[in-house]
Design a protein around this motif. Sequence first.
Motif, mmCIF file in Angstrom:
data_model
loop_
_atom_site.group_PDB
_atom_site.id
_atom_site.type_symbol
_atom_site.label_atom_id
_atom_site.label_comp_id
_atom_site.label_asym_id
_atom_site.label_seq_id
_atom_site.Cartn_x
_atom_site.Cartn_y
_atom_site.Cartn_z
ATOM 1 N N GLN A 27 -18.856 4.099 8.474
ATOM 2 C CA GLN A 27 -17.516 4.273 8.672
ATOM 3 C C GLN A 27 -16.710 5.260 7.964
ATOM 4 O O GLN A 27 -15.595 5.406 8.237
ATOM 5 C CB GLN A 27 -16.803 2.679 8.816
ATOM 6 C CG GLN A 27 -17.477 1.721 9.843
ATOM 7 C CD GLN A 27 -17.383 2.208 11.164
ATOM 8 O OE1 GLN A 27 -16.129 2.514 11.703
ATOM 9 N NE2 GLN A 27 -18.428 2.451 12.042
ATOM 10 N N LEU A 28 -17.260 5.494 6.995
ATOM 11 C CA LEU A 28 -16.689 6.481 5.885
ATOM 12 C C LEU A 28 -17.850 7.567 5.643
ATOM 13 O O LEU A 28 -18.994 7.412 5.549
ATOM 14 C CB LEU A 28 -16.294 5.628 4.870
ATOM 15 C CG LEU A 28 -15.052 4.621 4.757
ATOM 16 C CD1 LEU A 28 -15.170 4.058 3.350
ATOM 17 C CD2 LEU A 28 -13.765 5.485 5.303
ATOM 18 N N GLN A 82 -9.011 4.611 8.346
ATOM 19 C CA GLN A 82 -8.019 5.072 9.480
ATOM 20 C C GLN A 82 -7.121 6.230 8.897
ATOM 21 O O GLN A 82 -6.190 6.604 9.598
ATOM 22 C CB GLN A 82 -6.980 3.639 9.288
ATOM 23 C CG GLN A 82 -7.697 2.498 9.665
ATOM 24 C CD GLN A 82 -6.840 1.391 9.671
ATOM 25 O OE1 GLN A 82 -5.460 1.315 9.547
ATOM 26 N NE2 GLN A 82 -7.299 0.312 9.724
ATOM 27 N N THR A 83 -7.534 6.706 7.613
ATOM 28 C CA THR A 83 -6.705 7.879 7.034
ATOM 29 C C THR A 83 -7.491 9.082 6.803
ATOM 30 O O THR A 83 -8.784 9.161 6.604
ATOM 31 C CB THR A 83 -6.189 7.595 5.535
ATOM 32 O OG1 THR A 83 -5.571 6.297 5.330
ATOM 33 C CG2 THR A 83 -5.401 8.482 4.914
ATOM 34 N N ALA A 84 -7.108 9.912 7.727
ATOM 35 C CA ALA A 84 -7.696 11.175 8.026
ATOM 36 C C ALA A 84 -7.850 12.034 6.654
ATOM 37 O O ALA A 84 -6.822 11.727 5.814
ATOM 38 C CB ALA A 84 -7.154 12.117 9.002
ATOM 39 N N PRO A 117 0.985 -1.290 0.043
ATOM 40 C CA PRO A 117 -0.007 0.107 0.011
ATOM 41 C C PRO A 117 0.976 1.391 0.022
ATOM 42 O O PRO A 117 2.058 1.239 0.802
ATOM 43 C CB PRO A 117 -0.909 -0.200 1.250
ATOM 44 C CG PRO A 117 -0.923 -1.732 1.425
ATOM 45 C CD PRO A 117 0.429 -2.100 1.134
ATOM 46 N N CYS A 118 0.317 2.107 -0.791
ATOM 47 C CA CYS A 118 1.169 3.472 -0.975
ATOM 48 C C CYS A 118 0.291 4.761 -0.672
ATOM 49 O O CYS A 118 -0.939 4.587 -1.216
ATOM 50 C CB CYS A 118 1.540 3.476 -2.504
ATOM 51 S SG CYS A 118 2.553 5.042 -2.927
ATOM 52 N N PHE A 119 0.722 5.856 0.340
ATOM 53 C CA PHE A 119 -0.122 6.877 0.598
ATOM 54 C C PHE A 119 0.821 8.025 -0.120
ATOM 55 O O PHE A 119 1.711 8.542 0.500
ATOM 56 C CB PHE A 119 -0.003 7.042 2.227
ATOM 57 C CG PHE A 119 -0.592 5.818 2.558
ATOM 58 C CD1 PHE A 119 -2.227 5.760 3.048
ATOM 59 C CD2 PHE A 119 0.036 4.644 2.825
ATOM 60 C CE1 PHE A 119 -2.666 4.603 3.507
ATOM 61 C CE2 PHE A 119 -0.844 3.563 3.429
ATOM 62 C CZ PHE A 119 -2.006 3.500 3.831
ATOM 63 N N VAL A 120 0.340 8.485 -1.143
ATOM 64 C CA VAL A 120 0.676 9.662 -1.951
ATOM 65 C C VAL A 120 0.157 11.051 -1.301
ATOM 66 O O VAL A 120 -1.114 11.194 -1.664
ATOM 67 C CB VAL A 120 0.920 9.554 -3.469
ATOM 68 C CG1 VAL A 120 1.487 10.663 -4.220
ATOM 69 C CG2 VAL A 120 1.250 8.180 -3.566
#
Length: 314
Positions: A91-92, A66-68, A38-41
């Motif tokens: 949840q989203l 889990q990602t703000a 997984p990649c968070f750009v």
Amino acid sequence: MNSIIDDIRETARQLLAEGKVDVVIGYEKGSLPLKSTPCFVRSPQDVDKLIWDETCENNLATYAAQTAGKKAIIAKGCDSRALMVLLQENQLVRDDLYIIGVSCPGVIDKNKIEAETGEIIEATITNGKVSVKGIACDKEYNFADVKDATCQTCRYPNPVILDLKIGGSVEVPQSDFSDVIALENKSDAERKAYFKEQMSKCIRCYACRNACPMCYCQECFVDCNAPKWLTGGVDTAENLLFQTGRALHLAGRCVECGACSRACPQGVDIRALSRKVNKDVKEMYNHESGISEDIKPALNVYSSDDPETFLVKE
């Protein structure tokens, strides 16, 4: 495949540059052959990290909640189904989510390859061929022959919810529950022996739980002290209690992405339980999770026409 990667990168670059999202959640090349990660750009300058191929196995919906902030997410068919369920379960927030849908031809079962070649040293994927250099031997495979078992029974390879579609669609394969039926047709003793053998391999590392996008409870039932469901040790009976309890908690929610099975370091046949539950939910409630915004979760619906065949009537 290269054109899809270019389109993913350009889309990510534009979304970040225009400030429409704070992060793009996708895949980048892993440190091991035939593995992505997984990649968070968060910057337009970093979008060239993003890839798309048959190694993109993680269900990225796991990371969405889990990602703000506002996020774009690359979503295969199973990822999009998971996002749908998470949205239904509050949840989203849909306005914080930009879904980049990409149809999935399936992902590689690396364990199946390594069973023959040993640890993989180098590997390439070209035109449906997987060429592997392993410690034990070198070998070339047709992708169809090393496709993950979950992908072989997948009926939703195309995204079911999206904001932008990249690439074409994948033909939906014919699939049924023949694997579940084969297990159902075994005798009680045979099924007991099978699950005993499977559960004897489980080390309760909880990798399956951690990889599952639907396992988002702040405190899992196995971690509770009051009541205390399981001890701190590992044995076959307690392993079965954990796995069956988890399967029941996923009833009407599991999207059959296979993340749990692929995360398992011991090769436990977790799908045998989840597929059985999914088959029962389909037959009893005509429900499949995460395929439409208009379909409510199975356990959220009451019908006066429910036959209640599980009740014993005098």
